[in-house]
Write an enzyme that holds these catalytic residues in place. Structure first.
Site, short mmCIF file in Angstrom:
data_model
loop_
_atom_site.label_atom_id
_atom_site.label_comp_id
_atom_site.label_asym_id
_atom_site.label_seq_id
_atom_site.Cartn_x
_atom_site.Cartn_y
_atom_site.Cartn_z
N SER A 13 0.80 -1.22 0.00
CA SER A 13 0.00 0.00 0.00
C SER A 13 0.84 1.28 0.00
O SER A 13 0.32 2.35 -0.31
CB SER A 13 -0.94 0.02 1.20
OG SER A 13 -0.22 -0.08 2.41
N ASP A 238 10.35 -8.67 2.42
CA ASP A 238 10.13 -7.79 3.57
C ASP A 238 10.15 -8.55 4.89
O ASP A 238 10.71 -8.07 5.88
CB ASP A 238 8.84 -6.97 3.41
CG ASP A 238 7.64 -7.78 2.97
OD1 ASP A 238 7.67 -9.03 3.04
OD2 ASP A 238 6.65 -7.17 2.53
N THR A 239 9.60 -9.77 4.91
CA THR A 239 9.63 -10.53 6.16
C THR A 239 11.04 -10.99 6.48
O THR A 239 11.43 -11.06 7.65
CB THR A 239 8.69 -11.75 6.08
OG1 THR A 239 7.41 -11.33 5.62
CG2 THR A 239 8.52 -12.40 7.44
N GLY A 403 4.47 -2.82 11.50
CA GLY A 403 3.43 -1.83 11.76
C GLY A 403 2.36 -2.30 12.72
O GLY A 403 1.79 -1.51 13.48
#
Length: 467
Positions: A13, A238-239, A403
């Site tokens: 996003s 990303d992980t 987040g």
């Protein structure tokens, strides 16, 4: 002043540029640019606007020069499984199709005509997700074979952006593993499997590890951004980066990388590709230093993000959390059902799931959000039981990074549902892990243990007691 490092962290996003340097042994972050991202429909497909994303990558890099803070290196991380194909002239072929596109429907059955689902798991250790690269490539083979025939190079999404910055085409290991085409034994492409599936061998690039240097910025990019620096590959999934930033010195830690998805798991030094592991839908994704991120992919805050867009109006996520915490509804849904992957309307899908199971149907944002948050916490609790059963380990706490560490209500529910204390933070785990990989390559951080100790000292961690 110690040198600056630049992490470009692009999610489903939004994306952001985070500059960092070390000061008195602590990592200091500065966000210099943020930009929107999202799927766009093109030619009847859900796609990523990679041209706009690359323009934003360069714009954020240019802002570093404007601030007088020029990084010594830059690295990009994104989500997994998605890729770009290039032809013999290194021009893009077709669209950069997004994992939520429907092109992979039925492609699992096409793959299983060649290799059974059980054998595929035993061979790769990767949980089945219909959007995995293996099924996306099958969709091309079945529906658009001309694209595969023209292709000379396949690059995962962050690899494509690194190629655009440096001119060097290579595929980073942690992201490659998400696609279900890498062997956990050899830690390389499973060439035999690829040949069986009929995918062109030549498109698969050399796998490189986090910390690999691809070179300097191309002359064209240097002119645009106003400087040169090294392009250093982080854990580009990303992980993979977020797990580097889990602030623990234990090899038996349990983490949740909480964002659009909730990735819940632990680190192993050998993959578990057993039938029992498959039955629990656990996956063995590649990690830093060839560790395995042994985890379950849980739907995560995508559900809340969708509901916010549909009925949340101008409410912030914190406000939605607070409203949900005051709701008394007790209904629960299975967050991992495919129906929640890309429904036309998430709110209505949650309501339908409650109605079909004979539970109270939520009304309004507070009740719908409460159902989702409580359902996620219950899913986390079940996953801990599964991990303990499979690994034979006992986990005495849960560490939440990303987040979702800001989701106070969800953290409290998780502590209660799991019966374990929850440690929440850092929230910028993916960017921090990206930066840590660059700093380890530079020698500014000695190793992974030192990197995690630095994270623990640098960022606030909030503890939630189990009840």
């Amino acid at each position: 002043m110690s040198p600056y490092y630049l992490a470009i962290d692009i999610g489903a996003s939004s994306g952001r540029h985070i500059l960092a340097h070390l000061e008195d042994g602590k990592m200091v972050l500065e966000e210099v640019h943020r930009f929107p991202n999202g799927m766009v429909e093109k030619d009847g497909e859900n796609t990523w606007d990679v041209d706009e994303l690359f323009a934003q990558i360069k714009l954020g890099m240019k802002k570093c020069a404007e601030l007088g803070k020029i990084p010594v290196s830059v690295g990009i991380d994104t989500w997994g499984v998605d890729f770009v194909l290039l032809d013999e002239n290194n021009e893009r072929i077709g669209n950069a199709v997004a994992y939520r596109d429907g092109r992979t429907k039925g492609m699992d059955e096409e793959v299983y005509k060649i290799i059974s689902e059980d054998d595929l798991y035993a061979r790769t250790g990767i949980q089945k997700a219909i959007f995995n690269t293996i099924y996306q490539l099958m969709a091309l083979k079945v529906k658009k074979p001309e694209q595969l025939q023209k292709a000379r190079t396949m690059l995962m999404m962050p690899d494509y952006f690194h190629y655009m910055l440096s001119g060097t085409a290579a595929t980073e290991y942690t992201n490659a593993t998400t696609g279900q085409l890498v062997s956990p034994e050899t830690k390389d492409w499973d060439r035999e499997l690829i040949e069986k599936l009929g995918y062109p061998q030549g498109i698969f690039q050399e796998l490189v590890q986090p910390g690999a240097v691809l070179g300097e910025l191309t002359e064209e990019v240097q002119k645009e951004v106003g400087y040169s620096c090294e392009v250093v590959v982080p854990a580009t999934h990303d992980t993979g980066s977020a797990v580097i930033a889990v602030p623990t010195d234990s090899d038996a830690a349990l983490y949740i990388s909480s964002g659009t998805w909730s990735l819940m798991g632990t680190e192993l030094f050998e993959a578990n590709c057993s039938p029992e592991s498959k039955a629990h839908n656990l996956t063995n994704e590649g990690g830093y230093e060839y560790r395995f991120r042994y985890l379950k992919n849980i739907m995560g805050l995508w559900m809340i993000q969708s509901v916010k867009k549909e009925i949340g109006g101008s409410l912030g996520f914190g406000e939605i959390c607070e409203m949900a915490s005051k709701s008394k509804i007790a209904s629960i849904v299975d967050c991992n059902e495919d129906r929640f992957l890309a429904p036309e309307n998430m709110t209505e899908e949650v309501r339908k799931a409650c109605a079909e199971s004979g539970q109270q149907v939520p009304e309004g944002i507070a009740e719908v959000a409460s159902v989702i948050y409580n359902s996620l916490a219950q899913c986390y609790a079940r996953t801990i039981e599964e991990l303990e059963e499979i690994t034979g380990r006992k986990y005495d706490c849960v560490q939440i990074v990303g987040g979702g560490a800001n989701a106070d209500y969800l953290n409290r529910l998780t502590a209660k549902a799991t019966g374990r204390p929850v440690y929440a933070g850092p929230t910028e785990a993916t960017a921090i892990g990206n930066l840590a990989a660059q700093m380890m390559k530079a020698g500014a951080l000695a190793d992974l243990k030192a990197a995690r100790a630095c994270v623990a000292q640098s960022f606030p961690i909030v503890k939630y007691e189990s009840e």
